[in-house]
Scaffold this active site. Structure first.
Site, PDB file in Angstrom:
ATOM      1  CG  ASP A   1      -1.711   0.955   1.151  1.00 36.07           C
ATOM      2  OD1 ASP A   1      -1.800   1.872   0.299  1.00 36.07           O
ATOM      3  OD2 ASP A   1      -2.417   1.448   2.068  1.00 36.07           O
TER       4      ASP A   1
ATOM      5  CD  GLU B   1      -4.555  -0.220   0.538  1.00 35.97           C
ATOM      6  OE1 GLU B   1      -4.124  -1.571   0.346  1.00 35.97           O
ATOM      7  OE2 GLU B   1      -5.547   0.497   0.684  1.00 35.97           O
TER       8      GLU B   1
ATOM      9  N   GLY C   1      -9.505  -0.648   6.593  1.00 38.24           N
ATOM     10  CA  GLY C   1      -8.901  -0.503   8.370  1.00 38.24           C
ATOM     11  C   GLY C   1      -8.291   1.003   8.538  1.00 38.24           C
TER      12      GLY C   1
HETATM   13  O1  OSB Z   1      -4.373   3.286   3.882  1.00 35.45           O
HETATM   14  O2  OSB Z   1      -5.490   1.284   4.562  1.00 35.45           O
HETATM   15  C1  OSB Z   1      -4.671   2.220   4.684  1.00 35.45           C
HETATM   16  C2  OSB Z   1      -4.624   2.944   8.047  1.00 35.45           C
HETATM   17  C3  OSB Z   1      -4.870   4.400   8.729  1.00 35.45           C
HETATM   18  C4  OSB Z   1      -4.925   5.386   7.491  1.00 35.45           C
HETATM   19  C5  OSB Z   1      -5.024   4.491   6.198  1.00 35.45           C
HETATM   20  C6  OSB Z   1      -4.806   2.782   6.248  1.00 35.45           C
HETATM   21  C7  OSB Z   1      -4.748   2.097   6.986  1.00 35.45           C
HETATM   22  C8  OSB Z   1      -4.162   0.980   7.343  1.00 35.45           C
HETATM   23  C9  OSB Z   1      -4.363  -0.181   8.970  1.00 35.45           C
HETATM   24  O3  OSB Z   1      -3.573   0.530   6.503  1.00 35.45           O
HETATM   25  C10 OSB Z   1      -5.573  -0.599   8.956  1.00 35.45           C
HETATM   26  C11 OSB Z   1      -5.828  -1.209   9.811  1.00 35.45           C
HETATM   27  O4  OSB Z   1      -7.020  -0.514  10.286  1.00 35.45           O
HETATM   28  O5  OSB Z   1      -5.651  -2.845  10.288  1.00 35.45           O
HETATM   29 MG    MG Z   2      -4.647   2.122   1.990  1.00 36.83          MG
END
Ligand code: OSB
Ligand code: MG
Length: 382
Positions: free
Chosen positions: A188, A219, A296
């Protein structure tokens, strides 16, 4: 249901381990918990906006303002038929999806409690358990990253996502792939690259070697408003691109699929303005045969319960970023904590509404600001 009180809680909770992404590093997570009272019941919602506008333009501060001054007044003392009725009234507020989703979630909780039905059932979910993975923040070195991943694999997580940013991408991902040749792995970038760089964002060309690492998906490599460039970039990859930040509505999902800007969509209720829109995106993708998964936002037990209910819908065919409570917080605000089953799943709550209860002592401990809003006539009689 007639709403007579809405309480906003600005929460600040220490993370078990710092979380670093391409937009920054945090040691604490902030969010807004909403308690909405109607007919003697209290529904809870979580607004996932964080302290800083790094992932999205919304922050705790903007969401507090929009909730207090616009969204709560639009529903206070009103006879609401449910979450969809709220969205119709909230439509005059442009944007601010996380603020809307937080209030909508409390209404879903109320609707479920009133009907004696779980959120999973209200949304049309069927699964008892949902497949999950873990999102691993940027680590100091490739070795440290491999070691951190090893730790999560030992806990039983069957899918790993690693955060990348310019200068911490291919070498790191290759190190994890070398150490664990067969795991389900994805990355990501949180919008850190550009197809046609003009200064700051690095060139997405740097990511091309990722195509040989057998990743589930890549991502959000490019900016949020860059659907077209994602479409151009996807043509250069065999690996599916997945959009997160770019998708704020079912309309964006349709346009992204029409222009082949991605082959997978990450659905987060907060980013799309609530569970109603999240289900609509799920339905569109399912009809098109496009896999979705639940993203998330480091949620508390309240938001995590909602994400599990959403991820129980049949189109969620890839593991969600819904890890066990202890991956995030030493102590959560719900009495219930979520644990990982040996098959890398988490069990979906089935009690009415969200199916979790708020630990008021824990809530008090993490609250840094609180605001109770009441219908005028209720206030007079107190
Ligand atoms: O880009 O998916 C994301 C957490 C905060 C803001 C953006 C993202 C994320 C995560 C964490 O990747 C996912 C989680 O809650 O475990
Ligand atoms: Mg993300």
């Amino acid at each position: 249901m007639k709403i007579d009180r809405v309480t906003l809680y600005h929460l600040r909770m220490s993370l078990c381990t710092p979380f670093e992404t391409s937009f920054g590093r945090i040691h604490e997570r902030e969010c807004i918990l909403l308690a909405v009272r109607a007919e003697g019941l209290t529904g809870y919602g979580e607004c996932v906006a964080d302290r800083d506008p790094g992932y999205a333009y919304e922050t705790v501060g903007t969401a507090w303002h929009i909730l207090r001054d616009f969204l709560v007044p639009a529903v206070m003392g009103q006879e609401l038929t449910g979450p969809a009725d709220f969205q119709a009234r909230a439509a005059r507020v442009r944007g601010h999806n996380m603020a809307k989703a937080g209030l909508e979630l409390a209404l879903w909780d109320l609707a479920g409690q009133r009907a004696g039905r779980s959120l999973r059932d209200l949304l049309g979910g069927a699964r008892e358990r949902v497949e999950v993975g873990v999102s691993v923040g940027i680590q100091p070195s490739p070795d440290a990253l491999a070691e951190t991943v090893d730790g999560y694999l030992a806990q039983g997580y069957g899918r790993i996502k690693i955060k990348i940013k310019p200068g911490h991408d291919v070498v790191e991902t290759r190190a994890v792939r070398r150490a664990f040749p067969d795991i389900r792995l994805q990355v990501d970038a949180n919008s850190a690259y550009a197809l046609v760089p003009a200064g700051a964002p690095a060139s997405a060309d740097a990511l091309l070697p990722l195509d040989d690492l057998n990743l589930l998906l890549i991502e959000q490599p490019l900016a949020e408003d860059d659907l077209w460039d994602h479409s151009r970039l996807q043509r250069r990859f065999r690996t599916p691109l997945c959009l997160d930040e770019s998708i704020h509505a079912v309309r964006h999902a349709r346009q992204a699929l029409e222009m082949a800007a991605c082959r997978v969509i990450n659905i987060k209720p907060g980013r799309v303005g609530g569970l109603g829109e999240a289900v609509a995106i799920h339905d569109l993708c399912r009809a098109a045969g496009v896999p979705v998964w639940c993203g998330g936002m480091l949620e508390t037990g309240v938001g995590r319960a909602a994400n599990l209910a959403l991820a129980s819908l049949p189109g969620f065919t890839l593991p969600g970023d819904i890890s066990a409570s202890d991956r995030y917080y030493a102590q959560d605000i719900t009495h219930e904590s979520f644990t990982l089953n040996p098959d890398s799943t988490i069990t979906v709550p089935t009690a009415p509404g969200l199916g979790v209860t708020v630990d008021t002592a824990a809530l008090a401990r993490f609250t840094v600001a609180e605001l109770a809003l009441e219908a005028p006539h209720t206030a007079r009689h107190r």
